[in-house]
Design an enzyme around this catalytic site. Structure first.
Site, PDB file in Angstrom:
ATOM      1  N   ASP A   1       1.224  -5.165   8.778  1.00 25.08           N
ATOM      2  CA  ASP A   1       0.105  -4.291   8.448  1.00 25.08           C
ATOM      3  C   ASP A   1      -1.130  -5.181   8.294  1.00 25.08           C
ATOM      4  OD1 ASP A   1      -1.871  -2.800   7.109  1.00 25.08           O
ATOM      5  OD2 ASP A   1      -0.352  -1.441   6.301  1.00 25.08           O
TER       6      ASP A   1
ATOM      7  N   ARG B   1     -11.950  -4.492  -7.404  1.00 26.70           N
ATOM      8  CA  ARG B   1     -11.872  -5.213  -6.124  1.00 26.70           C
ATOM      9  C   ARG B   1     -13.279  -5.499  -5.613  1.00 26.70           C
ATOM     10  NH1 ARG B   1      -8.092  -2.611  -1.651  1.00 26.70           N
ATOM     11  NH2 ARG B   1      -9.781  -1.096  -1.804  1.00 26.70           N
TER      12      ARG B   1
ATOM     13  N   PHE C   1       0.841  -1.192   0.000  1.00 30.83           N
ATOM     14  CA  PHE C   1       0.000   0.000   0.000  1.00 30.83           C
ATOM     15  C   PHE C   1       0.889   1.261   0.000  1.00 30.83           C
ATOM     16  CE2 PHE C   1      -2.857   3.124   1.899  1.00 30.83           C
ATOM     17  CZ  PHE C   1      -4.046   2.863   1.242  1.00 30.83           C
TER      18      PHE C   1
ATOM     19  N   TYR D   1     -11.697   1.216  10.204  1.00 33.05           N
ATOM     20  CA  TYR D   1     -12.848   1.656   9.396  1.00 33.05           C
ATOM     21  C   TYR D   1     -13.139   0.701   8.246  1.00 33.05           C
ATOM     22  CZ  TYR D   1      -8.945   3.758   6.806  1.00 33.05           C
ATOM     23  OH  TYR D   1      -7.753   3.963   6.158  1.00 33.05           O
ATOM     24  N   LYS D   2     -12.338  -0.373   8.122  1.00 34.16           N
ATOM     25  CA  LYS D   2     -12.566  -1.350   7.056  1.00 34.16           C
ATOM     26  C   LYS D   2     -13.506  -2.431   7.605  1.00 34.16           C
ATOM     27  CE  LYS D   2      -8.514   0.141   4.588  1.00 34.16           C
ATOM     28  NZ  LYS D   2      -7.075   0.046   4.308  1.00 34.16           N
TER      29      LYS D   2
HETATM   30  C1  LIG Z   1      -6.290   1.219   4.122  1.00 40.35           C
HETATM   31  C2  LIG Z   1      -4.828   1.022   4.331  1.00 40.35           C
HETATM   32  C3  LIG Z   1      -4.043   2.008   4.949  1.00 40.35           C
HETATM   33  C4  LIG Z   1      -4.676   3.317   5.293  1.00 40.35           C
HETATM   34  O1  LIG Z   1      -3.924   4.152   6.104  1.00 40.35           O
HETATM   35  P1  LIG Z   1      -4.642   5.450   6.683  1.00 40.35           P
HETATM   36  O2  LIG Z   1      -3.614   6.107   7.498  1.00 40.35           O
HETATM   37  O3  LIG Z   1      -5.857   5.020   7.431  1.00 40.35           O
HETATM   38  O4  LIG Z   1      -5.059   6.304   5.521  1.00 40.35           O
HETATM   39  C5  LIG Z   1      -2.705   1.716   5.180  1.00 40.35           C
HETATM   40  N1  LIG Z   1      -2.165   0.524   4.818  1.00 40.35           N
HETATM   41  C6  LIG Z   1      -2.905  -0.423   4.210  1.00 40.35           C
HETATM   42  C7  LIG Z   1      -2.293  -1.731   3.821  1.00 40.35           C
HETATM   43  C8  LIG Z   1      -4.250  -0.202   3.943  1.00 40.35           C
HETATM   44  O5  LIG Z   1      -4.979  -1.125   3.321  1.00 40.35           O
END
Ligand SMILES: *Cc1c(COP(=O)(O)O)cnc(C)c1O
Length: 434
Positions: free
Chosen positions: A226, A400, A149, A251-252
């Site tokens: 992560d 997705r 990411f 939030y996911k």
């Molecule tokens: C959604 C996601 C993030 C999001 O980070 P935020 O700080 O909440 O914007 C980070 N890493 C991964 C792998 C994600 O899927």
């Protein structure tokens, strides 16, 4: 109109049989689903909208509207500043422990919620690199996947530049992710920290948690997981893996609402050795002594910085209640059934249109979403959103399909994938006309 008869996408002969079989299959899977009643706990379940993006922003539980209103009137409005002493100071740890117990395999005292995932990743990665460089000045490398990411990759680059470290990139197949062989080739006596995604945000590839943790440890490195696309969907056993550090979104799959604070896990055995760089008063040893110099608190408090976002912690508690009721094992079982079904439907009605699966086929190597690939997917996504079918799009050509187990039914999945087929057909026809 096209005069080319060969790409016969609309052939009734080819589509009718799998369509009818899939209707029966969806109906029987829904009837046998022990979690089916949980779907009604979510706002919007009563509408025809198909939601394929609970892996990006989960639906709100119905109970959350009342919980938020009650918080404003009773807790914030009624208790006012007393709320901090009575409950809120402890909330980042209390909710962290619940997330740890229900979804992370983490004993209490190792998980906290506070900042965004990005900020927590920064704090933990910096702490880990500094600790490793302090022990051995040779250990300056941070290992990360080139397809991770963006926030993860950007942070690694920034921290390496800031601390005189070096980034070691692992190249991966974008329809998979980092496996033990790839990691083994990347680590060595200079590795300080390995940053790994448990479930790849793009492909849904599910990494082998204990195996990759062991590879990192064998090289003398710390490992930071992560868990953004795992928490609340795929069981995680951080203590059993002997993981060092982890972060993830709420939030996911945890349905905490847009921007709800992330969680951080630091194994008890690592806590005293790690100090994070955002030295704020809320992480200090005695918060209200307001002393002349920063001294980090013992335990997880040292990973906090400033006043935590209490309002943004309210909503996720409803999903934690649902998870406590359902159990993460049942959630994972349904997640596998949903993604298996989606892959079968994709084979039946989308593969004939040129759509390929850009996710692992084996459910043991797959998290809670599947990615479908076709050159028209960007336009297909826009078309689907107009019709209230909501997946998301990720380059290259990836649609997705996020299947949040508590809030998604098999019938909904089938309806949505049929809409994908219609949209791909429409986009393909459009392109043949020009
Ligand atoms: C959604 C996601 C993030 C999001 O980070 P935020 O700080 O909440 O914007 C980070 N890493 C991964 C792998 C994600 O899927």
């Amino acid at each position: 109109m096209s005069t080319d008869p060969s790409p016969d996408f609309g052939s009734v002969d080819r589509l009718e049989v799998p369509h009818r079989a899939f209707d029966d299959e969806a109906a029987s899977l829904d009837a046998a689903d022990p979690l089916r009643h949980h779907r009604d706990a979510f706002v919007g379940a009563e509408t025809p909208l198909v939601y394929f993006d609970g892996n990006s922003l989960g639906r709100p539980p119905r109970a959350t509207a009342e919980r938020l209103a009650r918080f404003v009137t009773d807790d914030w409005g009624g208790r006012l500043i007393r709320g901090w002493d009575e409950a809120w100071m402890d909330l980042p740890f209390a909710i962290g422990d619940r997330i740890g117990a229900l979804t992370l395999g983490a004993a209490s005292g190792q998980t906290v919620i506070g900042d965004s995932t990005t900020v927590l990743l920064y704090k933990l990665l910096r702490a880990a690199l500094d600790a490793q460089m302090g022990r051995d000045p040779q250990r300056i490398e941070i290992v990360v996947g080139r397809d991770d990411f963006p926030t993860d990759r950007y942070l690694v680059e920034g921290i390496a530049a800031e601390r005189g470290g070096r980034v070691v990139w692992i190249d991966v197949d974008t329809s998979r992710g980092v496996d033990a062989d790839l990691l083994r080739a990347a680590v060595g006596p200079r590795t300080a920290v390995v940053l790994l995604s448990h479930v790849s945000y793009r492909s849904g590839y599910l990494a082998d948690g204990p195996a990759l943790t062991a590879v990192a440890h064998d090289a003398g490195a710390l490992v930071l997981w992560d868990l953004c696309h795992s928490a609340g969907s795929v069981p995680v056993e951080l203590d059993a893996w002997e993981a060092d550090l982890a972060v993830g979104c709420t939030y996911k799959y945890l349905n905490g609402g847009p921007g709800s604070p992330a969680f951080a896990y630091v194994a008890a055995r690592q806590q005293a050795a790690l100090t994070q760089p955002v030295q704020g008063w809320m992480g200090a040893a005695d918060v209200f002594s307001m002393g002349p110099v920063y001294r980090p608190a013992d335990g997880m408090r040292r990973f906090l910085s400033g006043t935590p976002p209490v309002l943004a912690m309210v909503a996720m508690q409803d999903t934690l209640d649902l998870l406590e009721d359902a159990g993460i094992a049942a959630v994972r079982a349904k997640s596998i059934a949903l993604t298996d079904f989606a892959a079968r439907v994709a084979d039946g009605i989308l593969a004939p249109l040129g759509v390929t699966l850009a996710s692992p086929r084996d459910s043991a190597e797959r998290g809670g979403h599947v990615t479908l690939s076709h050159p028209a997917m960007r336009a297909v996504t826009a078309r689907l959103w107009e019709g209230d079918v909501i997946p998301d799009y990720r380059d290259p050509h990836g649609l997705r399909i996020g299947l949040s187990p508590l809030s998604t039914s098999f019938a909904e999945t089938l309806i949505g994938l049929r809409a994908v087929a219609d949209a791909v057909r429409a986009e393909s026809a459009g392109h043949r006309e020009v």
